[in-house]
Design a protein around this motif. Structure first.
Motif, PDB file in Angstrom:
ATOM      1  N   ASP A  61      38.721  32.384  44.788  1.00  0.00           N
ATOM      2  CA  ASP A  61      39.978  32.105  44.089  1.00  0.00           C
ATOM      3  C   ASP A  61      39.857  32.399  42.598  1.00  0.00           C
ATOM      4  OD1 ASP A  61      41.324  31.368  46.396  1.00  0.00           O
ATOM      5  OD2 ASP A  61      40.774  29.260  46.216  1.00  0.00           O
ATOM      6  N   GLN A  62      38.656  32.208  42.034  1.00  0.00           N
ATOM      7  CA  GLN A  62      38.462  32.541  40.624  1.00  0.00           C
ATOM      8  C   GLN A  62      38.696  34.028  40.385  1.00  0.00           C
ATOM      9  OE1 GLN A  62      34.611  31.443  38.994  1.00  0.00           O
ATOM     10  NE2 GLN A  62      34.836  32.901  37.291  1.00  0.00           N
ATOM     11  N   ALA A  63      38.117  34.863  41.257  1.00  0.00           N
ATOM     12  CA  ALA A  63      38.308  36.309  41.131  1.00  0.00           C
ATOM     13  C   ALA A  63      39.776  36.683  41.353  1.00  0.00           C
ATOM     14  CB  ALA A  63      37.406  37.053  42.111  1.00  0.00           C
ATOM     15  N   ALA A  64      40.426  36.029  42.313  1.00  0.00           N
ATOM     16  CA  ALA A  64      41.843  36.314  42.567  1.00  0.00           C
ATOM     17  C   ALA A  64      42.686  36.022  41.334  1.00  0.00           C
ATOM     18  CB  ALA A  64      42.325  35.482  43.759  1.00  0.00           C
ATOM     19  N   GLN A  65      42.396  34.919  40.682  1.00  0.00           N
ATOM     20  CA  GLN A  65      43.134  34.567  39.463  1.00  0.00           C
ATOM     21  C   GLN A  65      42.866  35.568  38.346  1.00  0.00           C
ATOM     22  OE1 GLN A  65      42.452  30.538  38.189  1.00  0.00           O
ATOM     23  NE2 GLN A  65      43.522  30.802  36.244  1.00  0.00           N
ATOM     24  N   ASP A  66      41.614  35.961  38.180  1.00  0.00           N
ATOM     25  CA  ASP A  66      41.263  36.893  37.102  1.00  0.00           C
ATOM     26  C   ASP A  66      41.899  38.267  37.325  1.00  0.00           C
ATOM     27  OD1 ASP A  66      39.752  34.877  35.995  1.00  0.00           O
ATOM     28  OD2 ASP A  66      37.816  35.691  36.642  1.00  0.00           O
ATOM     29  N   LEU A  67      41.946  38.717  38.591  1.00  0.00           N
ATOM     30  CA  LEU A  67      42.436  40.062  38.894  1.00  0.00           C
ATOM     31  C   LEU A  67      43.930  40.093  39.196  1.00  0.00           C
ATOM     32  CD1 LEU A  67      39.590  41.411  41.238  1.00  0.00           C
ATOM     33  CD2 LEU A  67      39.813  41.677  38.768  1.00  0.00           C
ATOM     34  N   HIS A  68      44.556  38.903  39.274  1.00  0.00           N
ATOM     35  CA  HIS A  68      45.988  38.811  39.605  1.00  0.00           C
ATOM     36  C   HIS A  68      46.276  39.434  40.976  1.00  0.00           C
ATOM     37  CE1 HIS A  68      46.552  37.507  35.470  1.00  0.00           C
ATOM     38  NE2 HIS A  68      45.966  38.622  35.051  1.00  0.00           N
ATOM     39  N   VAL A  69      45.412  39.090  41.945  1.00  0.00           N
ATOM     40  CA  VAL A  69      45.609  39.514  43.328  1.00  0.00           C
ATOM     41  C   VAL A  69      45.518  38.282  44.213  1.00  0.00           C
ATOM     42  CG1 VAL A  69      44.644  41.810  42.894  1.00  0.00           C
ATOM     43  CG2 VAL A  69      43.144  39.971  43.728  1.00  0.00           C
ATOM     44  N   SER A  70      45.873  38.431  45.468  1.00  0.00           N
ATOM     45  CA  SER A  70      45.780  37.305  46.390  1.00  0.00           C
ATOM     46  C   SER A  70      44.361  37.154  46.920  1.00  0.00           C
ATOM     47  CB  SER A  70      46.742  37.506  47.563  1.00  0.00           C
ATOM     48  OG  SER A  70      46.312  38.586  48.374  1.00  0.00           O
ATOM     49  N   SER A  71      44.042  35.931  47.324  1.00  0.00           N
ATOM     50  CA  SER A  71      42.744  35.698  47.964  1.00  0.00           C
ATOM     51  C   SER A  71      42.631  36.482  49.259  1.00  0.00           C
ATOM     52  CB  SER A  71      42.555  34.202  48.238  1.00  0.00           C
ATOM     53  OG  SER A  71      42.520  33.462  47.035  1.00  0.00           O
ATOM     54  N   ALA A  72      43.759  36.626  49.954  1.00  0.00           N
ATOM     55  CA  ALA A  72      43.746  37.385  51.206  1.00  0.00           C
ATOM     56  C   ALA A  72      43.353  38.832  50.968  1.00  0.00           C
ATOM     57  CB  ALA A  72      45.119  37.312  51.875  1.00  0.00           C
ATOM     58  N   GLN A  73      43.800  39.415  49.871  1.00  0.00           N
ATOM     59  CA  GLN A  73      43.438  40.797  49.571  1.00  0.00           C
ATOM     60  C   GLN A  73      41.947  40.911  49.274  1.00  0.00           C
ATOM     61  OE1 GLN A  73      45.957  42.679  46.666  1.00  0.00           O
ATOM     62  NE2 GLN A  73      44.667  44.494  46.480  1.00  0.00           N
ATOM     63  N   LEU A  74      41.390  39.932  48.597  1.00  0.00           N
ATOM     64  CA  LEU A  74      39.952  39.947  48.326  1.00  0.00           C
ATOM     65  C   LEU A  74      39.143  39.801  49.610  1.00  0.00           C
ATOM     66  CD1 LEU A  74      39.817  37.740  45.118  1.00  0.00           C
ATOM     67  CD2 LEU A  74      38.943  40.071  45.285  1.00  0.00           C
ATOM     68  N   ARG A  75      39.687  39.097  50.597  1.00  0.00           N
ATOM     69  CA  ARG A  75      38.973  38.905  51.863  1.00  0.00           C
ATOM     70  C   ARG A  75      39.024  40.133  52.757  1.00  0.00           C
ATOM     71  NH1 ARG A  75      41.640  33.706  51.842  1.00  0.00           N
ATOM     72  NH2 ARG A  75      43.163  34.542  53.331  1.00  0.00           N
ATOM     73  N   SER A  76      40.045  40.985  52.575  1.00  0.00           N
ATOM     74  CA  SER A  76      40.257  42.055  53.543  1.00  0.00           C
ATOM     75  C   SER A  76      40.108  43.461  52.986  1.00  0.00           C
ATOM     76  CB  SER A  76      41.653  41.927  54.164  1.00  0.00           C
ATOM     77  OG  SER A  76      42.657  42.046  53.162  1.00  0.00           O
ATOM     78  N   ASP A  77      40.248  43.637  51.663  1.00  0.00           N
ATOM     79  CA  ASP A  77      40.248  44.970  51.070  1.00  0.00           C
ATOM     80  C   ASP A  77      38.934  45.214  50.339  1.00  0.00           C
ATOM     81  OD1 ASP A  77      42.059  47.394  50.188  1.00  0.00           O
ATOM     82  OD2 ASP A  77      40.973  46.716  48.403  1.00  0.00           O
ATOM     83  N   LEU A  78      38.205  46.214  50.733  1.00  0.00           N
ATOM     84  CA  LEU A  78      36.866  46.453  50.206  1.00  0.00           C
ATOM     85  C   LEU A  78      36.871  46.746  48.715  1.00  0.00           C
ATOM     86  CD1 LEU A  78      33.859  46.718  50.860  1.00  0.00           C
ATOM     87  CD2 LEU A  78      34.258  49.108  51.397  1.00  0.00           C
ATOM     88  N   ALA A  79      37.769  47.615  48.273  1.00  0.00           N
ATOM     89  CA  ALA A  79      37.801  47.972  46.855  1.00  0.00           C
ATOM     90  C   ALA A  79      38.103  46.753  45.992  1.00  0.00           C
ATOM     91  CB  ALA A  79      38.837  49.070  46.619  1.00  0.00           C
ATOM     92  N   THR A  80      39.052  45.936  46.419  1.00  0.00           N
ATOM     93  CA  THR A  80      39.392  44.733  45.658  1.00  0.00           C
ATOM     94  C   THR A  80      38.235  43.749  45.673  1.00  0.00           C
ATOM     95  OG1 THR A  80      41.685  45.050  46.362  1.00  0.00           O
ATOM     96  CG2 THR A  80      41.148  42.957  45.345  1.00  0.00           C
TER      97      THR A  80
END
Length: 597
Positions: free
Chosen positions: A94-113
């Motif tokens: 969630d820290q990375a999601a907040q910093d990158l302005h993306v969803s946690s779901a995108q961080l869990r599923s998208d390799l580049a993110t």
């Protein structure tokens, strides 16, 4: 470990060839269509954060083998190839999601993110540790940030994590990502000695590991946990604990070895098994580099099998890897290290070398309907024939065999050697074998409550397990497979109560040259038939214990099974027969059994 059901979107699987295709392609789908290439992702993340590309490559390879694992978390709840964690102790996801302005779901599923998120956390960790609030100027300078990134709670575990990262940097690698894109890390000229004292995550658990001689398996790293903190027979009521001290084999026989995978790296496993709040434990961990760690004394009962009777009677071994993408993890070094450990245990406890006593976690039944299903690991990429051959090379004789009519054992080419270079596997090493409703691969696959998951264990069998067949045909669909009609505890989602298994006649498809007929492994193995009065089905139990609580299914009178052994119920004189009931083992009382041969 607690496996999530994967690949839920695979509604209809039309045979092994499709399974193999899906195995190699499914995990790339989540990012390949919408994201840049993985090599571009490393460059982009480095450009945004100034974290060196080689360091990002090394961590993505070490933690995830360049894979997102279909969004499945590791044992300590780390997601993706960069192992972004969301747990009670840490939340870098969630820290990375907040910093990158993306969803946690995108961080869990998208390799580049996910790579961008890992780079962001590494940058923040490095800045936090720097007295001048600047980033390190060399790869060697990132050691403390890597240790903090590991979320390790003991200095020794953090040190191992950093050592492995720098080993990969020095050695380099070439490997393919989920989408088959080649990633190359050239060997780096980097040196590293010891960590600072301020790079550990905060936690109140005892110190972890040391290299000493206070272990049972020679050469193992001593990570044996403290009984005052972890032993359920010692800690005060209500406090968390992970195992029970015992005096096995005098208190309980040690009859089996359980093979697990960690759903992550060895370091991921150590983080969990050294945490008394986890509620789980293991005797040994084997890393991808062949390092063996001992966490419990062999005499003690580990909470590891998902079935307490098996906990009482087994020794558990965890292996670095993910069951769904085992071909990216299991390698010759890990297999050999594990084979040497198992050879030592077989000799010590007089356990026969065959698959009904060296069991998969995935072949252990849940003890009750309420706890069904049990686990699936180590999955379709654990090469049982290859593994047993390595154990034999350590001087352990294979269990004796005997001739029994109408018995088939799957012994596939896919399981006899890794197909990749340097002892690595490929997706073609898949060796679960599919079950059909009739004698053709053109018929439907039997009901699968795992929603079609190719790594689920309710509509297939694995190598080196034997079944009685009542008929066989060459596949009319022209695959060259032979189909064997066997009794199998089918789990249909429409059954009541939920998860009940009913033995039915189904058809096992075996590729040409992969079936061994008329041979049973094991000195005490038999073909048995279920008998009784009237037409009432025989109840099948998840453990050899007299209680209605443990009934997990049934089988009709006249059904035939392979039984690898019989066992006397603990504390009684009642005899039970183990049977290969479906993909898993199960037990029936001797009073309902007639030995056929």
């Amino acid at each position: 470990m607690n496996k999530r059901i994967l690949w839920a979107s695979l509604k209809t699987l039309m045979g092994l060839s499709l399974l193999l295709t899906l195995t190699s392609l499914s995990f790339s789908h989540s990012y390949a269509a919408s994201s840049p290439s993985i090599n571009q992702a490393f460059l982009q993340a480095s450009h945004e954060t100034d974290v060196p590309v080689p360091l990002l490559q090394a961590l993505c390879y070490m933690e995830g083998r360049l894979s997102m694992h279909g969004g499945t978390p590791s044992i300590d709840q780390g997601y993706g190839c960069m192992h972004l964690v969301k747990s009670k102790k840490q939340d870098t996801l969630d820290q990375a999601a907040q910093d990158l302005h993306v969803s946690s779901a995108q961080l869990r599923s998208d390799l580049a993110t996910n790579i961008r998120g890992g780079a962001d956390i590494l940058r923040q960790d490095a800045l936090k540790l720097s007295a001048t609030h600047t980033l390190p100027g060399t790869l060697s300078g990132w050691a403390d940030a890597i240790a903090l990134y590991s979320n390790a709670t003991t200095h020794s575990t953090a040190q191992m994590y950093v050592d492995e990262t720098y080993r990969i940097l020095r050695q380099g690698f070439q490997a393919r990502a989920d989408n088959q894109e080649l990633v190359t890390l050239a060997p780096q000229n980097v040196t590293f000695t010891h960590l600072g004292t301020n790079s550990l995550a905060t936690a109140t658990i005892p110190a972890g590991c040391s290299s000493d001689t206070n272990v049972e398996y020679p050469g193992a790293i001593d990570c044996i946990v403290s009984p005052t903190t972890f032993d359920c027979n010692v800690v005060s009521n209500g406090s968390p604990c992970t195992y029970e001290s015992a005096s096995r084999p005098s208190s309980y026989s040690i009859s089996d070895i359980v093979i697990h995978d960690i759903e992550g790296t060895a370091q991921d496993g150590l983080n969990v098994f050294q945490d008394p709040n986890s509620g789980v434990s293991i005797h040994y961990v084997v890393g991808g580099d062949g390092t063996v760690y001992q966490l419990l004394h062999e005499k003690d009962i580990a909470y590891q099998a998902g079935n307490y009777w098996y906990n009482q009677h087994t020794i558990g071994i965890e292996h670095a890897g993910f069951d769904a993408t085992g071909y990216q993890w299991y390698n010759a070094t890990e297999y050999l290290a594990s084979a040497k450990l198992v050879a030592y245990l077989l000799n010590k406890y007089h356990i026969p070398l065959e698959h009904d006593h060296i069991v998969s976690h995935g072949t252990i039944p849940a003890p009750t309907l309420g706890t069904t299903p049990n686990h699936e690991d180590p999955g379709p990429y654990w090469l049982w024939p290859y593994y047993f051959n390595l154990i034999q090379q350590q001087g352990v004789a294979a269990a004796p065999t005997s001739n029994k009519a109408n018995v088939v054992t799957v012994d596939p080419a896919t399981g006899q050697a890794p197909y990749g270079t340097n002892g690595t596997e490929t997706s073609a090493n898949f060796n679960f074998f599919t079950l059909y409703t009739s004698g053709s691969t053109a018929s439907s696959i039997i009901p699968n409550p795992d929603n079609g998951s190719a790594i689920g264990v309710t509509s297939n069998v694995e190598a080196r397990i034997s079944y009685v067949y009542t008929s066989k045909v060459t596949d009319p669909a022209g695959t060259g497979d032979t189909l064997y009609q066997i009794w199998y505890g089918e789990q249909d989602p429409s059954f009541t109560p939920a998860h009940t298994a009913h033995a039915k006649q189904v058809w096992l498809a075996v590729p040409a040259g992969s079936a061994v007929e008329s041979t049973i492994s094991g000195a005490n193995a038999h073909v048995i038939k279920l008998t009784g009065k009237g037409s009432k089905a025989i109840q099948v139990s998840g453990r050899p214990t007299t209680s209605n609580s443990y009934y997990i299914g049934d089988a009709p009178i006249g059904a035939t099974f392979v039984s690898a052994y019989s066992i006397v119920e603990d504390g009684t004189s009642k005899l039970w027969y183990e049977i290969n009931y479906n993909h898993r083992q199960a037990f029936v009382p001797a009073s309902a059994v007639t030995i056929v041969s």
